[in-house]
Design a protein around this motif. Structure first.
Motif, PDB file in Angstrom:
ATOM      1  N   HIS A  78      48.984  48.773  46.049  1.00  0.00           N
ATOM      2  CA  HIS A  78      49.246  49.548  44.850  1.00  0.00           C
ATOM      3  C   HIS A  78      47.996  49.616  43.968  1.00  0.00           C
ATOM      4  N   TRP A  79      48.071  50.509  42.971  1.00  0.00           N
ATOM      5  CA  TRP A  79      46.938  50.669  42.070  1.00  0.00           C
ATOM      6  C   TRP A  79      46.671  49.401  41.257  1.00  0.00           C
ATOM      7  N   GLU A  80      47.712  48.708  40.858  1.00  0.00           N
ATOM      8  CA  GLU A  80      47.512  47.456  40.126  1.00  0.00           C
ATOM      9  C   GLU A  80      46.643  46.494  40.929  1.00  0.00           C
ATOM     10  N   THR A  81      46.865  46.453  42.225  1.00  0.00           N
ATOM     11  CA  THR A  81      46.086  45.582  43.100  1.00  0.00           C
ATOM     12  C   THR A  81      44.643  46.056  43.190  1.00  0.00           C
ATOM     13  N   ALA A  82      44.456  47.365  43.289  1.00  0.00           N
ATOM     14  CA  ALA A  82      43.092  47.908  43.360  1.00  0.00           C
ATOM     15  C   ALA A  82      42.303  47.569  42.103  1.00  0.00           C
ATOM     16  N   PHE A  83      42.935  47.679  40.939  1.00  0.00           N
ATOM     17  CA  PHE A  83      42.248  47.349  39.695  1.00  0.00           C
ATOM     18  C   PHE A  83      41.896  45.860  39.642  1.00  0.00           C
ATOM     19  N   LEU A  84      42.769  45.009  40.171  1.00  0.00           N
ATOM     20  CA  LEU A  84      42.488  43.578  40.222  1.00  0.00           C
ATOM     21  C   LEU A  84      41.298  43.290  41.138  1.00  0.00           C
ATOM     22  N   VAL A  85      41.217  43.974  42.258  1.00  0.00           N
ATOM     23  CA  VAL A  85      40.097  43.809  43.181  1.00  0.00           C
ATOM     24  C   VAL A  85      38.789  44.220  42.520  1.00  0.00           C
ATOM     25  N   ILE A  86      38.795  45.356  41.827  1.00  0.00           N
ATOM     26  CA  ILE A  86      37.589  45.818  41.126  1.00  0.00           C
ATOM     27  C   ILE A  86      37.132  44.773  40.112  1.00  0.00           C
ATOM     28  N   ARG A  87      38.072  44.256  39.357  1.00  0.00           N
ATOM     29  CA  ARG A  87      37.774  43.232  38.351  1.00  0.00           C
ATOM     30  C   ARG A  87      37.197  41.975  38.992  1.00  0.00           C
ATOM     31  N   THR A  88      37.768  41.562  40.113  1.00  0.00           N
ATOM     32  CA  THR A  88      37.329  40.340  40.792  1.00  0.00           C
ATOM     33  C   THR A  88      35.902  40.479  41.305  1.00  0.00           C
ATOM     34  N   LEU A  89      35.573  41.607  41.901  1.00  0.00           N
ATOM     35  CA  LEU A  89      34.215  41.826  42.397  1.00  0.00           C
ATOM     36  C   LEU A  89      33.219  41.952  41.249  1.00  0.00           C
ATOM     37  N   ALA A  90      33.640  42.563  40.140  1.00  0.00           N
ATOM     38  CA  ALA A  90      32.741  42.776  39.005  1.00  0.00           C
ATOM     39  C   ALA A  90      32.324  41.476  38.345  1.00  0.00           C
ATOM     40  N   ARG A  91      33.077  40.415  38.546  1.00  0.00           N
ATOM     41  CA  ARG A  91      32.677  39.111  37.998  1.00  0.00           C
ATOM     42  C   ARG A  91      31.353  38.648  38.582  1.00  0.00           C
ATOM     43  N   VAL A  92      31.031  39.155  39.768  1.00  0.00           N
ATOM     44  CA  VAL A  92      29.805  38.746  40.456  1.00  0.00           C
ATOM     45  C   VAL A  92      28.829  39.903  40.564  1.00  0.00           C
ATOM     46  N   ASP A  93      29.295  41.051  41.051  1.00  0.00           N
ATOM     47  CA  ASP A  93      28.415  42.182  41.340  1.00  0.00           C
ATOM     48  C   ASP A  93      29.101  43.467  40.900  1.00  0.00           C
ATOM     49  N   ALA A  94      28.826  43.877  39.663  1.00  0.00           N
ATOM     50  CA  ALA A  94      29.490  45.051  39.108  1.00  0.00           C
ATOM     51  C   ALA A  94      29.034  46.339  39.778  1.00  0.00           C
ATOM     52  N   SER A  95      27.849  46.358  40.337  1.00  0.00           N
ATOM     53  CA  SER A  95      27.382  47.557  41.040  1.00  0.00           C
ATOM     54  C   SER A  95      28.248  47.844  42.252  1.00  0.00           C
TER      55      SER A  95
END
Length: 409
Positions: A78-95
């Motif tokens: 779901h989209w909620e999960t996709a947003f969580l994944v984006i947030r998790t990766l951005a903690r390290v590498d926002a690019s």
């Protein structure tokens, strides 16, 4: 929710909400990728090269197909999960998180624009090929020409800020048709990133988001056919959920940056010896001023996270409505997302800036890399002015008004 007795198929495969098992599963996968990215994040940022190896990590993990239908081999999330994944990766590498976020949004036009009976062919191709979708859609840079040619069109011009186009497998493009049966129509279409006449210019030279592959692309007599078209851009509310979606992706990107800055600042502060010479504390980590700043930041970041989670779940419920999405429904979720965008922008910028106050002068060394968080959010938060998000929220609160549908609102 769609009427269970209706014979009309739902607009997309997205329905219901993510359960905790889904969220935990994909967050764990994202955290695993983030650990790999963290090993050399500073070196890669300084090299300023297109993130080809990084995107392969996302392919291998399955994250690239997260939102695609499970029955065709996608992640079925779901989209909620996709947003969580984006947030998790951005903690390290926002690019890298940005390139993935844009791919999710670009690819979702299959569901938002195409009728259900035409979606499977596109999804099969993108799932089987593990395609990343870059774009050349920047609405404030309309310098592309699409002219009729031998039963199709020829694309010419230069598009700036084409995120992911230089590393993606496919490029989503918007252009107005000049001449022929579709004269004046603003169409959205997809081309192979390796097609003849596609020339990434490699001119991305920003303060931050250095690996987001957001440079310009020149198109010279690129062949476009009817089979490449996803649709004509209109003001149909459901099709235009794409803008609230990308704005919520941005908000989660900024939230992840704030979380990453806070986590690194905590580690740096805990490792510091002694304390300021005027302090009565034995170590910096026990200084009341340091504790106060961290307490403030933790509370504000977690408040943004709670709002982002709430609105992410609400976005799934609006997407599920399909044809039942009215202008007012779409406007309401856009206003909710604007609220998240406002606070994630301001909290993210402040946290990534002020953490230096509690980590000390040694944290300003280039080798530490704490500046990466501020550079990234300072760069990307200029994508569209946050003051106009405040205007959206204020206009609705005071006057019940929604902003016109656009690729920014």
């Amino acid at each position: 929710m769609a009427d269970a007795t209706s014979t009309t198929p739902p607009r997309t495969h997205w329905s219901g909400a993510a359960d905790q098992t889904e969220l935990d599963r994909w967050q764990a996968i994202a955290e695993g990728v983030a650990r790999e990215l963290a090993v050399d994040v500073l070196e890669r940022d300084r090299a300023n090269e297109d993130p080809r190896r990084e995107l392969q990590l996302l392919r291998d993990s399955g994250l690239v197909n997260l939102l695609d239908p499970a029955e065709l081999g996608g992640g079925g999330a779901h989209w909620e999960t996709a947003f969580l994944v984006i947030r998790t990766l951005a903690r390290v590498d926002a690019s890298v998180a940005q390139v993935l976020a844009y791919s999710y949004i670009n690819k979702s036009n299959i569901g938002f624009l195409l009728p259900r009976e035409k979606q499977a062919e596109w999804y099969r191709a993108t799932i089987d090929g593990q395609w990343f979708w870059g774009d050349s859609v920047n609405p404030v840079d309309p310098d592309l020409q699409l002219t009729p040619d031998a039963g199709g069109w020829r694309l010419n011009g230069v598009k700036h800020f084409s995120t992911g186009a230089s590393v993606g497998d496919r490029i989503l493009i918007s252009a107005a048709v000049t001449g022929g049966d579709r004269d004046g129509q603003l169409v959205l279409f997809v081309i192979d990133a390796g097609a003849d006449g596609v020339e990434p210019l490699g001119d991305w030279d920003a303060l931050g988001q250095r690996l987001s592959a957001s440079g310009s692309v020149r198109y010279t007599d690129v062949r476009v056919t009817e089979a490449d078209l996803l649709g004509v851009l209109t003001e149909e509310p459901f099709a235009n959920l794409i803008t609230p979606g990308i704005q919520l992706a941005f908000a989660n990107l900024y939230l992840g940056i704030a979380q990453g800055a806070l986590e690194q600042a905590r580690d740096l502060t805990r490792a510091r010896k002694n304390a300021w010479f005027l302090s009565s504390a034995d170590r910096y980590r026990n200084d009341p001023f340091v504790l106060r700043v961290f307490g403030e930041f933790v509370a504000r970041v977690e408040a943004v996270e709670a709002l982002a989670d709430k609105v992410g779940r609400r976005f799934d419920s609006v997407v599920e409505l399909g044809d039942a999405v009215a202008f007012e429904t779409r406007g309401a979720i856009e206003v909710d997302i604007a609220k998240v965008k406002i606070v994630s922008t301001e909290v993210g910028i402040e946290v990534s800036n002020r953490v230096f106050e509690v980590t000390g002068s040694s944290s300003a060394k280039s080798s530490v890399g704490l500046d990466l968080f501020w550079r990234n959010i300072r760069t990307h938060s200029l994508h569209d002015p946050v003051d106009y998000k405040k205007l959206e929220v204020g206009a609705h609160f005071l006057n019940g008004e929604f902003q016109p549908i656009s690729l920014y609102t």
